[in-house]
Each structure stands twice: as C-alpha cells, then as structure tokens.
Scaffold this motif. Structure first.
Motif, PDB file in Angstrom:
ATOM      1  N   ASN A   1       3.195   9.516  -0.862  1.00 55.76           N
ATOM      2  CA  ASN A   1       2.855   8.119  -1.086  1.00 55.76           C
ATOM      3  C   ASN A   1       4.042   7.240  -0.731  1.00 55.76           C
ATOM      4  O   ASN A   1       5.180   7.585  -1.004  1.00 55.76           O
TER       5      ASN A   1
ATOM      6  N   GLU B   1       3.050  10.068   5.566  1.00 58.48           N
ATOM      7  CA  GLU B   1       3.205   9.049   4.531  1.00 58.48           C
ATOM      8  C   GLU B   1       2.147   7.969   4.704  1.00 58.48           C
ATOM      9  O   GLU B   1       1.832   7.571   5.819  1.00 58.48           O
TER      10      GLU B   1
ATOM     11  N   SER C   1       0.450   4.277   2.451  1.00 56.63           N
ATOM     12  CA  SER C   1       0.684   3.322   1.372  1.00 56.63           C
ATOM     13  C   SER C   1      -0.483   3.337   0.399  1.00 56.63           C
ATOM     14  O   SER C   1      -1.615   3.029   0.768  1.00 56.63           O
ATOM     15  N   VAL C   2      -0.193   3.683  -0.847  1.00 54.58           N
ATOM     16  CA  VAL C   2      -1.250   3.680  -1.855  1.00 54.58           C
ATOM     17  C   VAL C   2      -1.782   2.270  -2.082  1.00 54.58           C
ATOM     18  O   VAL C   2      -2.921   2.093  -2.501  1.00 54.58           O
TER      19      VAL C   2
ATOM     20  N   TRP D   1      -6.395   6.818  -5.180  1.00 59.30           N
ATOM     21  CA  TRP D   1      -5.268   7.239  -4.351  1.00 59.30           C
ATOM     22  C   TRP D   1      -5.438   8.676  -3.882  1.00 59.30           C
ATOM     23  O   TRP D   1      -5.077   9.015  -2.758  1.00 59.30           O
TER      24      TRP D   1
END
Length: 120
Positions: free
Chosen positions: A46, A79, A81-82, A114
C-alpha cells in the motif's frame, strides 16, 4: 525509470477499471529486478497517498533503503494507493473508489475495500 543502486526498473501504470458505464482509475507502480527473463514473485504494498512526483521520490528512497533486499532476491514490488480504492476518512470511505464503481454490490468498510485491490 531505472534505479541503478537497487538494480531495478520502475514502471508506472494507470489502470482503468470499468463496470458498465462507470470507471475507476487507479495508479500502480511496479518495480522489477533487472535482467529477469520470466515471471517473478510480486510483493504488493500500500502507498498511503497519491502517485505524484513527490511521492515517486519517496518511493525511490524507500526502495533503495528498505526494499532492495527483495529486489536483490528477484522479487518485484507492486505499489498502489489505498486512497484511490477507498478514502481513509471515517464517513467518506464510501464516496469514491470501488464504492462508485460497484455502488449497489458492496457492503463493507474501507479496510475490506482495500483488500479488494489484491484481487484485481
């Protein structure tokens, strides 16, 4: 972008997820060990923030300092972005992200939302 110290290549993606006439745009950064010739395992993480130039600089430092051991062992790092999946604010989580993409099908809180991104 190539990170010389970590011997990795960083690729940024914009994912356009669709459900009927609804669209959710998410961003993902994928850091791949250089000189790989086939599939590699991926550690998914995250990013608590946005994907912009300042955040990219922070991710590169983190990759150099903390995650280079994964890269050196042949793992990739994904990676996202929550905040793009569900906003991390009480009472606002259901105002964006997957709640807008699937408004009538989701009955869960932000943490559960998420985890959804790991299945995309």
């Amino acid at each position: 972008m190539v990170d010389e110290e970590a011997a990795a290549t960083i690729q940024n993606f914009e994912l356009n997820l669709k459900n009927g006439d609804r669209t959710l745009i998410m961003h993902m950064s994928l850091t791949l060990p250089r000189n790989t010739t086939g599939p590699v395992p991926v550690v998914v993480m995250n990013v608590f923030g946005r994907f912009d130039n300042a955040a990219q600089a922070i991710r590169e430092v983190r990759i150099n300092r903390f995650l280079s051991s994964f890269i050196k062992r042949g793992y990739a790092i994904g990676e996202f972005s929550v905040q793009e999946v569900a906003i991390d604010r009480k009472g606002q989580a259901r105002t964006s992200g997957i709640y807008q993409l699937f408004p009538d099908k989701i009955d869960c809180g932000g943490l559960m939302a998420w985890t959804w991104v790991f299945t995309v």
